[in-house]
Each structure stands twice: as structure tokens, then as C-alpha cells.
Design an enzyme around this catalytic site. Structure first.
Site, PDB file in Angstrom:
ATOM      1  N   ASP A   1      -2.065  -7.576  -4.007  1.00  0.00           N
ATOM      2  CA  ASP A   1      -1.092  -7.817  -3.683  1.00  0.00           C
ATOM      3  C   ASP A   1      -0.245  -8.867  -3.431  1.00  0.00           C
ATOM      4  OD1 ASP A   1      -0.875  -8.868  -0.880  1.00  0.00           O
ATOM      5  OD2 ASP A   1      -2.565 -10.215  -0.231  1.00  0.00           O
TER       6      ASP A   1
ATOM      7  N   HIS B   1       8.463  -5.302  -3.987  1.00  0.00           N
ATOM      8  CA  HIS B   1       7.563  -4.077  -4.135  1.00  0.00           C
ATOM      9  C   HIS B   1       7.964  -2.712  -5.216  1.00  0.00           C
ATOM     10  CE1 HIS B   1       5.646  -4.650  -0.668  1.00  0.00           C
ATOM     11  NE2 HIS B   1       6.743  -4.534   0.438  1.00  0.00           N
TER      12      HIS B   1
ATOM     13  N   LEU C   1      -7.864   9.402 -18.379  1.00  0.00           N
ATOM     14  CA  LEU C   1      -8.037   8.207 -17.277  1.00  0.00           C
ATOM     15  C   LEU C   1      -7.574   8.669 -15.766  1.00  0.00           C
ATOM     16  CD1 LEU C   1      -8.178   5.125 -15.802  1.00  0.00           C
ATOM     17  CD2 LEU C   1      -5.039   5.318 -16.106  1.00  0.00           C
TER      18      LEU C   1
HETATM   19  C1  FPP Z   1       0.788  -6.024  -0.387  1.00  0.00           C
HETATM   20  O1  FPP Z   1       1.970  -6.694  -0.926  1.00  0.00           O
HETATM   21  C2  FPP Z   1       1.450  -4.721  -0.710  1.00  0.00           C
HETATM   22  C3  FPP Z   1       1.930  -3.267  -1.010  1.00  0.00           C
HETATM   23  C4  FPP Z   1       1.334  -3.298   0.983  1.00  0.00           C
HETATM   24  C5  FPP Z   1       2.485  -2.824  -1.201  1.00  0.00           C
HETATM   25  C6  FPP Z   1       1.563  -2.260  -2.278  1.00  0.00           C
HETATM   26  C7  FPP Z   1       2.173  -1.114  -2.965  1.00  0.00           C
HETATM   27  C8  FPP Z   1       3.147  -1.352  -4.052  1.00  0.00           C
HETATM   28  C9  FPP Z   1       2.690  -2.531  -5.079  1.00  0.00           C
HETATM   29  C10 FPP Z   1       3.705  -0.320  -5.572  1.00  0.00           C
HETATM   30  C11 FPP Z   1       3.134   0.875  -4.676  1.00  0.00           C
HETATM   31  C12 FPP Z   1       3.654   1.845  -6.246  1.00  0.00           C
HETATM   32  C13 FPP Z   1       3.766   3.094  -6.175  1.00  0.00           C
HETATM   33  C14 FPP Z   1       3.633   3.860  -7.833  1.00  0.00           C
HETATM   34  C15 FPP Z   1       2.627   3.559  -5.464  1.00  0.00           C
HETATM   35  P1  FPP Z   1       2.731  -7.659   0.813  1.00  0.00           P
HETATM   36  O2  FPP Z   1       3.667  -7.169   1.180  1.00  0.00           O
HETATM   37  O3  FPP Z   1       1.540  -7.409   1.554  1.00  0.00           O
HETATM   38  O4  FPP Z   1       2.811  -9.199  -0.023  1.00  0.00           O
HETATM   39  P2  FPP Z   1       2.912 -10.411   0.360  1.00  0.00           P
HETATM   40  O5  FPP Z   1       1.517 -10.932   1.424  1.00  0.00           O
HETATM   41  O6  FPP Z   1       3.134 -11.409  -0.123  1.00  0.00           O
HETATM   42  O7  FPP Z   1       3.785 -10.704   2.099  1.00  0.00           O
END
Ligand code: FPP
Length: 254
Positions: free
Chosen positions: A34, A51, A145
Site C-alpha cells: 500500500d 504503481h 520460492l
Molecule cells: C495500493 O496502493 C496498491 C495497489 C492497489 C496496487 C499494488 C500494485 C503494485 C505494487 C504493483 C504490482 C506489480 C506487479 C508486478 C503485479 P494505493 O494505490 O492504494 O496507494 P495510496 O493508498 O497511497 O493511494
């Protein structure tokens, strides 16, 4: 025997050294990644840049988990609730598995990593599914893994499906009501072939679980950190595991 890991990247002082006992490494670590959006906002960048930076942290976490000796790393990459986000953001998130695997699949293969997915394939764009399925297929015989992407995953939906399936089996006489037990329910979940997570990590300072592995986390240790996911490094994983090793897991006993 202890493995020593530096908490900082360079110039760690003796008090920064984290000792990990190799006989008490969590078998399964699951991470709620997050804070990508807030990381980007702090830098005046669009959310998608967060992201994208988060994808780099996925690589670091995978390498670190592998080095420490973790058996399963589950990463919450997209929840069933994330479809509510703006179209452009969803489209971008759906391209990340493809981009990540195009860049990293060969190295994952070389490191004997097995890629898996927990979630519903229905609803995923064809290009996302194709990239993930190719990686799953090409790594299915690997014995190192397990890198498990929770993609289009939601825990309540998973439990509802399991309950429906069990109810149907009782109705049709395949199961008796008295056969319903914890292991039967675990066996009807999408994670049926995986151990329950020993350690759940959430970044970004939010202290909640957000519909992630609700049944499976009954006895998981939880570790929360204020850092945003794109800032996550090997040393954070080591710190989390170090904290895990200091806790006494009692499973309700004494
Ligand atoms: C939450 O942060 C994150 C997500 C909803 C997406 C997570 C995805 C990745 C970390 C990349 C994935 C990579 C692969 C290879 C599948 P948020 O957007 O809710 O952040 P915020 O709460 O600060 O707005």
C-alpha cells in the site's frame, strides 16, 4: 547459526545489524503493498508513477524473500474492490504484470522461482491473463520460492464461493454436514495448495486488512510499517522477519 543482515544499505552500525535465525524463517509471507499513490503525490507525480515504482519494489521483495529462505511470498497486487478505481489507473495496473514478467521472468526462472496466481481469472484483460499464465506454465516445475500474485482477489468472495460449493455438495449428498471442518473449508479456498501465511506485512501506515486472506490469517503475525510500498527494500523485509522471530506464537495455547 544466524544470518546477519544490515538494516541500512551502507555503513550499518553494530546496533543496526539484524540477526535472523535460519530455523525460524516464516514459511509464507503475504504483503499488502500500500501507499503507491501517496508516494507519487509526495513527489508531484501521477498515481501511476507510484504503481510503476511499486513494481520495482516487487522485484526487491522477491529477491529478498528468496535469499532469506521464505517458501511462499504472496503479494496483493489487485483486489476485487480495485475495479472501482478510475479506468486509466485500472488499465495501468493491469499492464504491470505483463511489464514485470517481460523484464523479470528469465531471472525468476534462473532463480528456480515458481509463479502462481490467487484470484479470479474471469474479468482480467486477456493480455494480463496471458502474461501471468505464461509465467505460471514456464515456472510450474520450479521448486524454489513460490511467488504468488493475489490478482483480482477478495477474501469474502472467496469464502462465499467456498460456502456455496460446500452447501451444494451437502445438498447433492456428496458431503455430510458433520464432514464440514476447518481443513475442509481451507481446502475449498483459492489458497488450498498453500500454507497459511505466518507473517502479513502492510506498508503505508494503514492498520487494516482490506479483505485479504481473512480465513487464512487466523494465526498470522501482523507487521505494519509507515513506509510507502515503493520505498520497500530488503532491509524492511529483514526487519519484519526479525520482529516475527521475537514474537512467541501460541496459537491460543500458553
Ligand atoms: C495500493 O496502493 C496498491 C495497489 C492497489 C496496487 C499494488 C500494485 C503494485 C505494487 C504493483 C504490482 C506489480 C506487479 C508486478 C503485479 P494505493 O494505490 O492504494 O496507494 P495510496 O493508498 O497511497 O493511494
Amino acid at each position: 547459526m544466524f544470518h546477519l543482515f544490515k538494516r541500512g544499505q551502507t555503513g550499518a552500525k553494530p546496533e543496526d545489524i539484524v540477526e535472523l535465525a535460519p530455523d525460524n524463517i516464516p514459511e509464507h509471507i503475504a504483503i499488502i503493498m500500500d501507499g503507491n499513490g501517496r508516494w507519487a503525490r509526495k513527489r508531484g507525480l501521477p498515481r501511476i508513477a507510484g504503481h510503476h515504482a511499486g513494481m520495482k519494489a516487487v522485484k526487491r521483495a522477491t529477491i529478498a524473500a528468496d535469499e532469506i529462505g521464505v517458501k511462499v511470498l504472496t503479494l496483493y497486487a489487485f483486489s476485487t474492490e480495485n475495479w472501482k478505481r478510475p479506468r486509466e489507473e485500472v488499465d495501468f495496473l493491469m499492464k504491470l504484470p505483463q511489464e514485470f514478467l517481460a523484464l523479470e521472468l528469465q531471472e525468476l526462472i534462473d532463480k528456480n522461482v515458481q509463479v502462481r496466481m490467487t484470484g479470479w481469472k474471469e474479468g482480467l484483460p486477456g493480455h494480463t491473463l496471458e502474461a501471468v499464465e505464461t509465467a505460471i506454465e514456464r515456472t510450474k516445475r520450479n521448486t524454489g520460492l513460490i511467488l504468488n500474485f493475489a490478482l483480482n482477489y477478495g477474501s469474502r468472495h472467496e469464502i462465499v464461493n467456498a460456502v456455496r460449493e460446500i452447501a451444494e455438495d451437502v445438498r447433492s449428498g456428496k458431503l455430510r454436514e458433520e464432514d464440514i471442518c476447518e481443513s475442509l473449508i481451507s481446502g475449498r479456498l483459492l489458497t488450498q495448495s498453500l500454507p497459511d501465511p505466518d507473517l502479513i506485512i502492510r506498508t503505508s501506515g494503514e492498520i487494516r486488512i482490506s479483505n485479504f486472506l481473512l480465513w487464512q490469517m487466523a494465526y498470522s503475525e501482523l507487521w505494519f510499517t509507515d513506509i510507502y510500498w515503493p520505498e520497500f527494500t530488503e532491509s524492511h523485509l529483514v526487519q519484519a522477519v526479525g520482529e516475527y522471530q521475537r514474537r512467541a506464537r501460541r496459537y491460543g495455547g500458553l
